[in-house]
Design an enzyme around this catalytic site. Structure first.
Site, PDB file in Angstrom:
ATOM      1  N   ARG A  27       0.794  -1.137   0.248  1.00 22.58           N
ATOM      2  CA  ARG A  27       0.135  -0.006  -0.027  1.00 22.58           C
ATOM      3  C   ARG A  27       1.435   1.476  -0.012  1.00 22.58           C
ATOM      4  NH1 ARG A  27      -3.168   2.779   4.712  1.00 22.58           N
ATOM      5  NH2 ARG A  27      -4.072   4.195   3.463  1.00 22.58           N
TER       6      ARG A  27
ATOM      7  N   HIS B  10      -2.739  11.220   1.358  1.00 22.04           N
ATOM      8  CA  HIS B  10      -2.186  10.625   2.426  1.00 22.04           C
ATOM      9  C   HIS B  10      -1.687  11.928   2.480  1.00 22.04           C
ATOM     10  CE1 HIS B  10      -0.899   7.138   4.944  1.00 22.04           C
ATOM     11  NE2 HIS B  10      -0.844   8.362   5.586  1.00 22.04           N
TER      12      HIS B  10
ATOM     13  N   GLU C  34      -7.445   9.048   6.427  1.00 24.98           N
ATOM     14  CA  GLU C  34      -7.396   9.318   8.206  1.00 24.98           C
ATOM     15  C   GLU C  34      -8.250  10.549   7.847  1.00 24.98           C
ATOM     16  OE1 GLU C  34      -4.197   8.414  10.617  1.00 24.98           O
ATOM     17  OE2 GLU C  34      -3.939   6.317  10.556  1.00 24.98           O
TER      18      GLU C  34
ATOM     19  N   ASN D 152      -7.963   1.653   9.852  1.00 24.13           N
ATOM     20  CA  ASN D 152      -6.339   1.782  10.449  1.00 24.13           C
ATOM     21  C   ASN D 152      -7.031   1.961  12.441  1.00 24.13           C
ATOM     22  OD1 ASN D 152      -5.821   2.964   7.971  1.00 24.13           O
ATOM     23  ND2 ASN D 152      -5.033   5.003   8.539  1.00 24.13           N
TER      24      ASN D 152
ATOM     25  N   TYR E 199      -4.451   1.753  15.947  1.00 22.06           N
ATOM     26  CA  TYR E 199      -2.922   2.038  16.546  1.00 22.06           C
ATOM     27  C   TYR E 199      -3.250   1.730  18.302  1.00 22.06           C
ATOM     28  CZ  TYR E 199      -0.411   3.281  12.424  1.00 22.06           C
ATOM     29  OH  TYR E 199      -0.307   3.438  11.291  1.00 22.06           O
TER      30      TYR E 199
ATOM     31  N   GLU F  11      -3.843  -0.352   8.107  1.00 23.92           N
ATOM     32  CA  GLU F  11      -2.889   0.414   9.223  1.00 23.92           C
ATOM     33  C   GLU F  11      -2.918  -0.452  10.466  1.00 23.92           C
ATOM     34  OE1 GLU F  11      -1.370   4.036   9.485  1.00 23.92           O
ATOM     35  OE2 GLU F  11      -1.700   4.875   7.809  1.00 23.92           O
TER      36      GLU F  11
HETATM   37  C1  PNW Z   1      -1.086   7.517  11.704  1.00 24.11           C
HETATM   38  N1  PNW Z   1      -1.360  11.513  16.471  1.00 24.11           N
HETATM   39  O1  PNW Z   1      -0.943   8.872  11.422  1.00 24.11           O
HETATM   40  C2  PNW Z   1      -0.729   7.461   9.912  1.00 24.11           C
HETATM   41  O2  PNW Z   1      -1.910   6.927   8.831  1.00 24.11           O
HETATM   42  C3  PNW Z   1       0.374   7.032   9.445  1.00 24.11           C
HETATM   43  O3  PNW Z   1       0.713   8.039   8.499  1.00 24.11           O
HETATM   44  C4  PNW Z   1       1.419   7.432  10.344  1.00 24.11           C
HETATM   45  O4  PNW Z   1       2.694   7.322  10.466  1.00 24.11           O
HETATM   46  C5  PNW Z   1       1.271   6.093  11.098  1.00 24.11           C
HETATM   47  O5  PNW Z   1      -0.294   6.151  11.981  1.00 24.11           O
HETATM   48  C6  PNW Z   1       1.813   6.674  12.348  1.00 24.11           C
HETATM   49  O6  PNW Z   1       1.678   7.325  13.240  1.00 24.11           O
HETATM   50  C7  PNW Z   1      -1.328   9.448  12.585  1.00 24.11           C
HETATM   51  O7  PNW Z   1      -0.845  12.145  16.432  1.00 24.11           O
HETATM   52  C8  PNW Z   1       0.320   9.579  12.824  1.00 24.11           C
HETATM   53  O8  PNW Z   1      -2.243  11.670  16.979  1.00 24.11           O
HETATM   54  C9  PNW Z   1      -0.186  11.468  13.947  1.00 24.11           C
HETATM   55  C10 PNW Z   1      -1.428  10.804  14.769  1.00 24.11           C
HETATM   56  C11 PNW Z   1      -2.412   9.531  14.563  1.00 24.11           C
HETATM   57  C12 PNW Z   1      -2.424   9.387  13.269  1.00 24.11           C
END
Ligand code: PNW
Length: 490
Positions: free
Chosen positions: A84, A129, A174, A313, A315, A385
C-alpha cells in the site's frame, strides 16, 4: 500455542491477504524534482521548522523516488500479497488541477506499479495521504467546498492512468487527522479552527470521497472490476466507569461515526446522537445554526453506500470519563475533547510506546472490530494500517514483534469468535520514514532506514523476519522468542 490458544485458532484463512504500507510524503523525497510543485507538507516543514520536533523535513526522506526498486525488493523479501502506497497529488498534477499531468510523475508510479506486479505483488493505492497541493490550501484547502470537484478531477486522472493495473483503492487516508488533526494543529497546515473549520472539512472530505467512489463505480469499475473505499483512523474509546457509558458511545460517534455513518450506515447522514449534541451546543454558544453543516437529501444519497469494504487504521485506545469538579478539559480526540467535554485517560496496564498519543491495548482492537460490525453490518474489513513505534537504531525489535503478535491475535479472535469479516491486514510501515511532527524520531519500520547515508540503505529488523514467517505459514503459531527472528537476509 501462543497465550494458551489452540494452533487452529492461530491460523489465517488461506485467502487472507497481508501487506505493508507507506505514504508519498513520508518516503518519496525528491520534493522539487522535475515539474513537481509544493504541497502543504513541503510548505509546513520549510516555513515552520520549529513545528517538527527534530526540525527535519521530507525533502529526501527514504528517497523512494530513486530507491523504488529496493522498496519492491523488500516487499518481495517479506512475501507481501500487496504493497500500500500513496500518490503525491503535486507530483502527478503540478498545477493541482487537471490542466497538466506530469510525464515524470506519471512514469514514477508506472514503474512502481509494474515492478510490483512483475513480482506478483498487488498495488493498493491511496489517492490522498495528507499532502494537499499548496495552491489549493491557499484557496482554503479542505474547508473550501470547491475541493470536492478538484479532488474528483484528480481521482479521475489517477483512475485513467492506473486503473487497468490497480484493483484496490483508498480515496482518503484518515479524514479524522485530515480534519480534526489538522485544524487542531496536530498536522499541516497548522491552521487552527476546531470549532468550525473541522466540520467544514469533515463534510467536504466525505463528499470528495463519495464523488471519487462514484466516478470509479460508473466510469471504471465496469472494465476494471476493482474495489474502493477510504481508511478511517479508529481509536477504541472505552468508558472509565459504568457512569461514562453514554459519553464513551458519543466519543465513538464523534471520531468514528462522523466519518463512517454517512457512508456505511443504512440511513446515511451524520450520526443522530452527535448531530443533536453539536446542534444544541452550537445554539447555546450563540451560533444561529449547528456548527456541523447539514447535508441536503441529495448529499445524503450521494455519500451513502460509497464503499466496497471498510478500511481500518488502528493503533490505540482511550478511556473516557466526565471531568471532575473544577477539572478543565482541552484537546482534540487524542488528548481530551473540548467539543464533548470529556477527559481521556489510559489504563495502567496499557503499555506505553515512544509516541505520546499511543498506548498499546491489543484487546481494544477486537472490541473495535466488533463495534464496527454492530454499527455498519456484516461488511468486509481491510485493515489498512497497524504498527508500533520505537526510537533509535534497533534491529532486534522485540517489542514490535510482541505488539504485532498481540494485535494480530486479537484480530483473529474477532474473525473466528465474533465472525467479523476481515479480509486483509497491513503493517505500518514497510520502513522507517518521516513520521510527520515527530520527524525521524519515531520509527515504525519493519526495515530500518539509515537516514545519514545518502543511499538510505534499508536493513530488515526482527519484525521483518517475524512478518515474513507469518506470511509464509499463515499462522501466528510461531516461535515465542523474537530473538529467533535474527536477520535472515544477507
Ligand atoms: C497514521 N496522532 O497517523 C498515519 O496514517 C501514518 O501516516 C502514520 O505514519 C502512522 O499513523 C503512525 O503514526 C497518525 O498524532 C499520526 O495522533 C499521528 C497521530 C495519529 C495517527
Amino acid at each position: 500455542a501462543v497465550g494458551g490458544l489452540k494452533a487452529s485458532l492461530l491460523q489465517f484463512p488461506l485467502d487472507f491477504k497481508f501487506g505493508a504500507a507507506t505514504a508519498a510524503y513520508q518516503v518519496e523525497g525528491a520534493w522539487n524534482v522535475s515539474d513537481k510543485s509544493i504541497n502543504i507538507w513541503d510548505h509546513y516543514t520549510h516555513k515552520h521548522r520549529d513545528l517538527v520536533f527534530d526540525r527535519s523535513d521530507g525533502d529526501v526522506a527514504c528517497d523512494s523516488y530513486h530507491q523504488w526498486q529496493r522498496d519492491i525488493e523488500m516487499a518481495e523479501e517479506l512475501g507481501l500479497d500487496f504493497y500500500r502506497f500513496s500518490i503525491s497529488w503535486t507530483r502527478l498534477m503540478p498545477t493541482a488541477l487537471s490542466t497538466v499531468v506530469s510525464e515524470d510523475g506519471q512514469e514514477y508510479y508506472n514503474r512502481l506499479i509494474d515492478g510490483l506486479l512483475a513480482k506478483g505483488i498487488q498495488p493498493v493505492v491511496t489517492l490522498y495521504h495528507w499532502d494537499v497541493p499548496q495552491r489549493l490550501q491557499d484557496l482554503g484547502g479542505w474547508a473550501n467546498p470547491l475541493i470536492v470537484d478538484w479532488f474528483a478531477a484528480y481521482a479521475r486522472v489517477v483512475f485513467t492512468l492506473y486503473g487497468d493495473r490497480v484493483k484496490t483503492w483508498i480515496t482518503i487516508n484518515e479524514p479524522l487527522i485530515v480534519c480534526d488533526g489538522a485544524y487542531n494543529g496536530i498536522v499541516a497546515p497548522d491552521f487552527h479552527d476546531a470549532e468550525v473549520g473541522v466540520y467544514l472539512c469533515n463534510k467536504n472530505v466525505l463528499l470528495a470521497h463519495a464523488k471519487a467512489w462514484r466516478i470509479y463505480d460508473e466510469e471504471f469499475r465496469p472494465k476494471y472490476k476493482g474495489q474502493i473505499s477510504l481508511s478511517n483512523h479508529l481509536i477504541w474509546y472505552e468508558p472509565a466507569s459504568k457512569a461514562d457509558k453514554d459519553l464513551a458511545a458519543l466519543a465513538m460517534e464523534h471520531c468514528a461515526g462522523r466519518y463512517s455513518h454517512p457512508i456505511f450506515s443504512k440511513e446515511g447522514g451524520w450520526p443522530p446522537s452527535l448531530e443533536k449534541f453539536i446542534g444544541e451546543k452550537s445554539i447555546k454558544e450563540g451560533y444561529r445554526r449547528s456548527r456541523l453543516p447539514p447535508f441536503t437529501n441529495e448529499e445524503i444519497e450521494l455519500v451513502r453506500g460509497t464503499y466496497d469494504f471498510y478500511g481500518v487504521n488502528h493503533y490505540t485506545s482511550k478511556l473516557v470519563r466526565k471531568p471532575k469538579p473544577g477539572e478543565s478539559v482541552s484537546g482534540w480526540p487524542m488528548s481530551g475533547s473540548d467539543e464533548l467535554g470529556v477527559v481521556l485517560d489510559t489504563r495502567p496496564e496499557w503499555e506505553s510506546t515512544t509516541s505520546w498519543w499511543f498506548k498499546a491495548n491489543p484487546k481494544g482492537f477486537r472490541k473495535l472490530l466488533v463495534w464496527l460490525k454492530e454499527q455498519y453490518g456484516d461488511i468486509k474489513f481491510l485493515v489498512t494500517e497497524n504498527g508500533y513505534p520505537s526510537r533509535g537504531s534497533n534491529l532486534e525489535d522485540t517489542n514490535r514483534v510482541r505488539f504485532y503478535k498481540d494485535y494480530l491475535t486479537q484480530m483473529l479472535l474477532a474473525m473466528k469468535k465474533d465472525n467479523v469479516n476481515v479480509i486483509g491486514y497491513t503493517a505500518w510501515s514497510l520502513m522507517d520514514n518521516f513520521e510527520w511532527k515527530d520527524g525521524y524520531l519515531n520509527k515504525f519500520g519493519l526495515y530500518e532506514v539509515n537516514f545519514t547515508d545518502p543511499m538510505r540503505p534499508r536493513t530488515p529488523r526482527s519484525s521483518a523476519a517475524f512478518y515474513a514467517n507469518l506470511i509464509k505459514t499463515r499462522s501466528l503459531d510461531t516461535p515465542e522468542q523474537s530473538s529467533a527472528y535474527t536477520v535472515w537476509i544477507v
